[in-house]
Design a protein around this motif. Sequence first.
Motif, short mmCIF file in Angstrom:
data_model
loop_
_atom_site.label_atom_id
_atom_site.label_comp_id
_atom_site.label_asym_id
_atom_site.label_seq_id
_atom_site.Cartn_x
_atom_site.Cartn_y
_atom_site.Cartn_z
N LEU A 36 3.39 -1.10 -5.69
CA LEU A 36 3.83 -1.92 -4.73
C LEU A 36 2.90 -2.34 -3.59
O LEU A 36 2.84 -3.42 -2.93
CB LEU A 36 4.98 -0.91 -3.87
CG LEU A 36 6.09 -0.40 -4.42
CD1 LEU A 36 6.96 0.47 -3.58
CD2 LEU A 36 6.92 -1.69 -4.83
N SER A 59 0.04 -3.19 -4.53
CA SER A 59 -0.58 -4.23 -5.15
C SER A 59 0.26 -5.55 -4.76
O SER A 59 -0.25 -6.75 -4.55
CB SER A 59 -0.75 -4.11 -6.69
OG SER A 59 -1.24 -5.33 -7.23
N LEU A 60 1.53 -5.56 -4.96
CA LEU A 60 2.58 -6.60 -5.05
C LEU A 60 2.31 -7.22 -3.30
O LEU A 60 2.62 -8.33 -3.00
CB LEU A 60 3.87 -6.31 -5.44
CG LEU A 60 3.83 -6.27 -6.89
CD1 LEU A 60 5.46 -5.88 -7.20
CD2 LEU A 60 3.87 -7.72 -7.37
N ALA A 61 2.27 -6.16 -2.54
CA ALA A 61 2.35 -6.39 -0.99
C ALA A 61 1.05 -7.26 -0.75
O ALA A 61 0.85 -8.18 -0.12
CB ALA A 61 2.27 -5.16 -0.36
N GLY A 109 1.49 -10.66 -2.91
CA GLY A 109 2.77 -11.12 -2.26
C GLY A 109 3.03 -12.73 -2.43
O GLY A 109 3.14 -13.28 -3.53
N ASP A 157 -4.39 -7.78 -9.61
CA ASP A 157 -3.11 -7.41 -9.32
C ASP A 157 -2.70 -6.39 -10.51
O ASP A 157 -3.50 -6.23 -11.47
CB ASP A 157 -2.05 -8.53 -9.75
CG ASP A 157 -1.93 -9.52 -8.43
OD1 ASP A 157 -2.45 -9.09 -7.48
OD2 ASP A 157 -1.45 -10.43 -8.42
N ARG A 163 3.42 -4.48 -14.03
CA ARG A 163 4.49 -5.60 -14.11
C ARG A 163 4.25 -6.57 -15.11
O ARG A 163 3.14 -7.03 -15.14
CB ARG A 163 4.90 -6.32 -12.79
CG ARG A 163 6.09 -7.18 -12.62
CD ARG A 163 5.96 -7.57 -11.15
NE ARG A 163 4.92 -8.43 -10.82
CZ ARG A 163 4.99 -9.77 -10.84
NH1 ARG A 163 5.94 -10.53 -11.50
NH2 ARG A 163 3.70 -10.46 -10.46
N PRO A 166 6.70 -12.98 -6.98
CA PRO A 166 6.44 -11.28 -6.74
C PRO A 166 6.24 -10.53 -5.38
O PRO A 166 6.86 -9.54 -5.28
CB PRO A 166 4.72 -11.58 -6.92
CG PRO A 166 4.68 -12.75 -7.87
CD PRO A 166 5.85 -13.53 -7.48
N ASP A 167 6.29 -11.38 -4.38
CA ASP A 167 6.76 -10.87 -2.94
C ASP A 167 7.99 -10.18 -3.01
O ASP A 167 8.35 -9.29 -2.59
CB ASP A 167 6.34 -11.92 -1.87
CG ASP A 167 6.60 -11.26 -0.48
OD1 ASP A 167 6.03 -10.21 -0.39
OD2 ASP A 167 7.18 -11.87 0.34
N GLN A 223 10.12 -9.59 -5.61
CA GLN A 223 10.29 -8.37 -6.49
C GLN A 223 9.67 -7.04 -5.78
O GLN A 223 10.21 -6.05 -5.89
CB GLN A 223 9.38 -8.75 -7.74
CG GLN A 223 10.26 -9.89 -8.57
CD GLN A 223 9.24 -10.43 -9.87
OE1 GLN A 223 8.45 -9.73 -10.40
NE2 GLN A 223 9.30 -11.71 -9.89
N HIS A 224 8.45 -7.20 -5.03
CA HIS A 224 8.03 -6.12 -4.22
C HIS A 224 9.00 -5.43 -3.23
O HIS A 224 8.98 -4.14 -3.24
CB HIS A 224 6.73 -6.43 -3.66
CG HIS A 224 6.37 -5.74 -2.31
ND1 HIS A 224 6.37 -6.33 -1.13
CD2 HIS A 224 5.75 -4.43 -2.18
CE1 HIS A 224 6.02 -5.46 -0.29
NE2 HIS A 224 5.91 -4.37 -0.71
N GLN A 225 9.46 -6.30 -2.70
CA GLN A 225 10.58 -5.86 -1.64
C GLN A 225 11.76 -5.06 -2.28
O GLN A 225 12.13 -4.20 -1.82
CB GLN A 225 11.02 -7.24 -0.63
CG GLN A 225 10.08 -7.69 0.02
CD GLN A 225 10.56 -8.99 0.65
OE1 GLN A 225 11.72 -9.34 0.48
NE2 GLN A 225 9.54 -9.90 1.24
#
Length: 208
Positions: free
Chosen positions: A25, A27-29, A32, A100, A128, A183-184, A186-188
């Motif tokens: 998370l 990393s995705l943030a 994003g 990432d 991911r 990606p952003d 999906q992170h959320q």
Amino acid sequence: MALTLEISASSAAKLARFAGLAALLASLAACGSSGSKGGGGGASVTQRGTYKVGKPYKIDGTTYTPREEFNYTETGVASWYGPGFHTKATANGERYDQSDRTAAHRTLQMPAIVRVTNLENGMSTVVRINDRGPFARNRIIDLSRTAAQELDIIRAGTARVRVEQLPQESMAVKDVALGGGGPDEQHQALAALASGQRSAPAAAPAAV
């Protein structure tokens, strides 16, 4: 008087799962909506989601048949890819960012969430899936540079690993990607799932 903390096996597994997801998370943030970091550091590019399973394909005489799965496990050799592929398009239309926590797999749907454990040192990370590969003999997953660093396989280049898909997380990112979320988003969704604010959707028929 010293205090002793006892943690059950199930609790330890939950903690390990949370730690891996927390890293993913983060990393995705970080990436994003910025998309690729690119070499020049110019304007950011918003990445939109594409859910992809794909048709059978042949590489060097071997046919691979992608399929949607949510309880996939596999043991084999992991490798990693880095600078030479940085910013290039991945198989599901994103841009590869070596910083990432992502990976390439030959048959799993994209995106999908898996835990990778280095069987040689016990280290693990959650990544991911957003690309296809590796196609070198006997290798089962190609990790981003950051994921490889977390498993301590940069110097050796490869390591024997166990890949375990996280079903709820994989269904959550599928749902978001089918709706066009990158990606952003999906992170959320993963953050909401981890906090209990989102329930994983039921598996739907595979897309192509």
